[in-house]
Design an enzyme around this catalytic site. Structure first.
Site: not given
Ligand code: DOR
Ligand code: ZN
Length: 350
Positions: A14, A16, A99, A136, A174, A249
């Site tokens: 997971h 980003h 997702k 999520h 998460h 995450d």
């Molecule tokens: O804290 C987070 N940031 N939780 C999420 O689910 C998304 C993520 C984000 O994309 O910044």
């Molecule tokens: Zn995330």
């Protein structure tokens, strides 16, 4: 004497990576993972197979030459997602999962799902085709306390959706509560469920965010809960072969976006994740379970082989000074997650 541990190259289930200048700045910090599930919550979100392909190309271009990382793409489920496009993208090997963001739950989730009945046919097609759903797991109702949103989601959404869609394989992403740990455990038979756990939720509880001053760089979603939940997550992460695996995450935001009256949610852990994990597993006498968490349980859930090559984690006698505290992205800075203790461990390709 330095302690060391050799393990299969870890994966991040997971992650980003964002886009543009931020992608270029953060991708190298995840480059030593073997594979990573890439979150689709860009602006606009990655909703079609063609968009996922183009995003994968941009990620590959942002990685250093020869980097081990292979991005595993996901599509962002909306109420108008076409089952046929999604199933074809999975059959082509382009996407590894889909997702689900409840609309409004977190960063860039406005296009997510409001009415779960609308996505039932797509979920049924995914169950049929064996496409995993990454969830999520938080309700968004204003009347539900933010610290209860994960537990309420399990009862009101996750369990009903799973019952209505037999065969759907789900990753509860998460997880932050003992309720999430218990639900995944109870439903993990035959690979029906997995649960990802972040690095930061093993380290911080809600006091770390709120007591003695507000620390915006610890604010993420789902928000860290009370200490008993952190301990339940540590026990799950360190429990060896099973349904729990690493999904960092790692969610970078510029400092200017975090340090606002209404700041963004996300902890950027990519640069020091493996060092923090080795340290907390070592602290709890569970170093021998680190490989299951970072390198074996995830591939087993996704029906993939573990990475063939290995890495070595070494514990140095003095703290490693090379982890950045901030990185630069375009004209902005991004603060790296501070675990609150010096880091002694370092990962090297074996
Ligand atoms: O804290 C987070 N940031 N939780 C999420 O689910 C998304 C993520 C984000 O994309 O910044
Ligand atoms: Zn995330």
């Amino acid at each position: 004497m330095n302690k060391s541990l050799t393990l299969r190259r870890p994966d991040d289930w997971h992650l980003h990576l964002r886009d543009g200048a931020m992608l270029n700045a953060v991708a190298p910090h995840s480059a030593d993972f073997g594979r990573a599930i890439i979150m689709p919550n860009l602006v606009p979100p990655v909703v079609t197979g063609d968009q996922a392909r183009a995003y994968r190309d941009r990620i590959m271009a942002a990685l250093p030459d020869g980097a081990p990382l292979r991005p595993l793409m996901t599509l962002y489920l909306t109420e108008t997602t076409e089952a046929a496009d999604l199933v074809a993208a999975h059959a082509d090997g382009l996407i590894a999962a889909v997702k689900l963001y409840p609309a409004g739950a977190t960063t860039n989730s406005a296009s997510g799902v409001k009415d779960f009945d609308k996505v039932r046919p797509v979920l049924a097609a995914m169950a049929e085709a064996g496409v995993p759903l990454c969830v999520h797991g938080e309700v968004t109702d204003a009347e539900v306390d933010i610290f209860d949103r994960e537990a309420v989601f399990i009862d009101r959404v996750l369990d009903p959706v799973r019952r209505a869609t037999p065969g759907l394989r789900v990753v509860m992403e998460h997880i932050t509560t003992e309720d999430g740990v218990a639900y995944v455990r109870q439903n993990a038979a035959d690979g029906a469920m997995g649960g990802t756990i972040t690095t930061h939720h093993l380290v911080i509880n809600r006091n770390a965010i709120l007591a003695g001053g507000f620390r915006p760089h610890y604010y993420c979603l789902p928000v860290a809960k009370r200490e008993k939940h952190r301990l339940a997550l540590r026990e799950a992460a360190m429990s060896g072969p099973g349904p729990f695996f690493l999904g960092t995450d790692s969610a970078p935001h510029t400092d200017s976006a975090k340090l606002q009256p209404c700041g963004c949610a996300g902890c950027f852990t990519a640069p020091n994740t493996m060092a923090i994990l080795a340290q907390v597993f070592d602290e709890d006498g569970k170093l021998d379970q680190l490989e299951a968490f970072t390198s074996l349980n995830g591939p087993a859930f996704y029906g993939l082989a573990p990475n063939e090559d290995s890495v070595t984690m070494t514990r140095h006698d003095a703290p490693v000074e090379t982890y950045p505290t901030t990185i630069v992205a375009g004209d902005e800075t991004v603060t790296v997650f501070d675990p609150g203790f010096p880091l002694y461990w370092q990962m090297e390709s074996a």
